[in-house]
Design an enzyme around this catalytic site. Structure first.
Site, PDB file in Angstrom:
ATOM      1  CG  HIS A 119      -1.960   1.222   1.048  1.00  0.00           C
ATOM      2  ND1 HIS A 119      -2.983   0.876   0.229  1.00  0.00           N
ATOM      3  CD2 HIS A 119      -2.226   2.263   1.802  1.00  0.00           C
ATOM      4  CE1 HIS A 119      -3.923   2.066   0.393  1.00  0.00           C
ATOM      5  NE2 HIS A 119      -3.179   2.962   1.232  1.00  0.00           N
ATOM      6  CB  CYS A 165      18.726  -8.106 -17.746  1.00  0.00           C
ATOM      7  SG  CYS A 165      19.265  -9.841 -16.937  1.00  0.00           S
TER       8      CYS A 165
END
Ligand code: PEP
Ligand code: MG
Length: 550
Positions: free
Chosen positions: A190, A486
């Site tokens: 959240h 990556c």
């Protein structure tokens, strides 16, 4: 950048980019109940306890009034109704009249209420956390303390917390709170969602955040996850100004990745499924498609047709662009139940990545056939790579399997120091290399990548890690083949020019990081990149490397 007198910075996960700083304030904690106190005037004490509950109700309505978000308003109003329950108010009154002081009466009345909710099960049982929150607020008021939650001191500050609950966030005034740092949480918590919605820099999963004393000045980098401690406020202001200017410059730059003298550096996106493609808008392609997400939590291996469909969805969206798809990277922190792997004393050093599919070749054969089928049906330029490769023989065997499936481009990841040291030999048998700096750090420093305590060793600016990347860069140049990064290191805009200076021809990262990295490269020439790479490689440690380059 930090000087050597500064305490070690904290490291977490940057989940909302931007740089901001200021004094730290913690979310006010839950007050401990003091020892029971004698009550001389029970009627007045009962009035005080009930008034505390009414104050909590009024505060919930005030917060609901300030929020524009309907769901949150509904939650707050429902919570207010629970606190106004006449049975609860009556229970508080009765407990005081029976001899309890106000705070203990509130605590005891809520305990009875809580037990009834739990016994009822279902929706009511799920509301016990709301009851606990109401109890803590009412007890605090009754004790004359601030209600637990987000402070409102009337000046700018950095909010620290264990994590933020939806009920906290309505109190969060973006005029006062300039950044968020939480000890727990993750990129989808959240806190992260809220920070991105408000445009606040945020770092989550940051060990040590809650131990920062109120008033400590910190500087938060919501892209890199770095939280510097005891920073000079003048430096904070300078960093915030530079960040604002940088964001303006970033917004003005688009197109393929290039240095200022035009050297191309492919800027690619890391994805786990087609769902991540929206955030990767603006990427030149995909540099890491982590296919294991399709396999996790399965009781059986996904069928060829299902795999092909999942890959086709991604390839079709990227027609005409490069997609580097990674074959199954299971084992260690990504166990697959259907494989029934034997327990290993050190799973991270055990049968994972390519090692696993070498033992179960049918898994790789099916996956490569699914990739080939999906590639045939779409116009994407599909490159296939294997994780956790250590030797030339493993790389050669993998490349043969890829070619046998009818796929033209085979590469391997460099995640094990052995592979970096022998990059030249690997490039004799594969078409490209892609460095997974997350695992390469773990294996170079013998430091579990999941350990918050070892974050300093896992810093991608560690010169030892950069030296291994340089080995790969040199081998790539000599072979004339693409070599990229990556791992998370590629998402650090300050490090990106260094990686290019070390010889990287592509950088692949989460979609959000593309803009700042693109801007960082556009501001540097190839010669600048080479010079910065030298500075970082020659530094004594990660902090000094960062400082030298900054
Ligand atoms: C890495 O190790 O850097 C990498 C990109 O792979 P993963 O994070 O999926 O292990
Ligand atoms: Mg890896």
């Amino acid at each position: 950048m930090p000087d050597s007198a500064e305490p070690a910075p904290l490291h977490g996960i940057g989940v909302s980019p931007g740089v901001a700083g200021g004094p730290v304030l913690r979310v006010a904690g839950v007050p401990a109940l003091p020892a029971p106190a004698p009550v001389t005037d029970p009627a007045a004490e009962a009035g005080r306890a009930v008034a505390a509950l009414r104050e909590v109700v009024a505060e919930l309505h005030r917060r609901a009034g300030r929020s524009g978000e309907k769901t949150l308003v509904d939650v707050l109003r429902a919570q207010a109704m629970m606190a106004e329950d006449p049975l609860l108010l009556e229970a508080v009154r009765e407990k005081v009249l029976a001899g309890s002081d106000g705070p203990h009466a509130i605590d005891a009345a809520f305990a009875t209420h809580r037990a009834a909710f739990e016994a009822a099960g279902g929706y009511l049982a799920e509301r016990v956390a709301d009851l606990d929150d109401l109890r803590d607020r009412a007890v605090a008021v009754c004790l004359g303390r601030p209600m637990p939650g987000v402070p409102s001191p009337g000046h700018r500050y950095v909010l620290t917390a264990w994590d933020l609950a939806p009920a906290d966030t309505v109190d969060l005034d973006p005029e006062q709170v300039v950044a968020l740092v939480t000890e727990s949480g993750g990129p989808t918590s959240h806190t992260a969602i809220l920070a991105r919605a408000l445009g606040l820099p945020a770092v989550v999963a940051c060990p040590g955040a809650r131990d920062l004393a109120d008033g400590t000045t910190v500087l938060v980098d919501g892209a890199t996850g770095l939280v510097r401690v005891d920073v000079d406020p003048v430096e904070v202001t300078a960093a915030e100004t530079a960040d604002r200017e940088h964001r303006t410059a970033v917004a003005a730059i688009s197109g393929p990745g290039r240095t200022s003298d035009g050297r191309p550096v492919a800027l690619l996106a890391n994805i786990g499924s087609a769902r991540d493609l929206a955030a990767a808008d603006g990427a030149e392609g995909v540099g890491l498609f982590r296919t294991e997400l399709l396999f996790l939590d399965r009781s059986r291996e996904p069928e060829l047709a299902e795999q092909a469909e999942a890959y086709r969805e991604v390839f079709a969206a990227l027609a005409g662009r490069r997609v580097v798809i990674r074959t199954l990277d299971a084992g260690a922190d990504k166990p697959l139940p259907f494989l029934h792997q034997a327990d290993e004393p050190n799973p991270a050093l055990g049968v994972r990545g390519l090692r696993l599919v070498r033992q179960r070749p049918e898994l790789l054969r099916t996956q490569l056939a699914a990739i080939a089928r999906a590639a045939e049906q779409t116009g994407a330029e599909v490159w296939v790579m294997a994780p956790m490769v250590a030797t030339r023989a493993e790389a050669a065997e993998f490349a043969d399997a890829v070619h046998a499936a009818g796929l033209p481009k085979a590469g391997v990841m460099v995640e094990v120091p052995a592979a970096a040291l022998r990059a030249g030999q690997l490039l004799e048998v594969v078409d490209f290399l892609s460095i997974g700096t997350n695992d390469l750090s773990q294996y170079t420093f013998a430091a579990d990548r999941q350990s918050g305590l070892l974050a300093e060793l896992l810093d991608p600016w560690q010169p030892a890690l950069l030296r291994l990347i340089a080995e790969v860069g040199t081998a790539g140049r000599a072979a004339g083949k693409p070599v990229g990064v990556c791992g998370e290191a590629a998402a650090d805009p300050l490090l990106a020019p260094v990686l290019v200076g070390l010889g990287m021809t592509s950088l692949s990262m989460s979609g959000r990081a593309l803009g700042p990295v693109r801007a960082a490269l556009a501001a540097r020439s190839s010669a600048d990149c080479a010079r910065l790479a030298r500075l970082a490689l020659d530094a004594d440690d990660a902090q000094r490397a960062r400082k030298a380059v900054a």
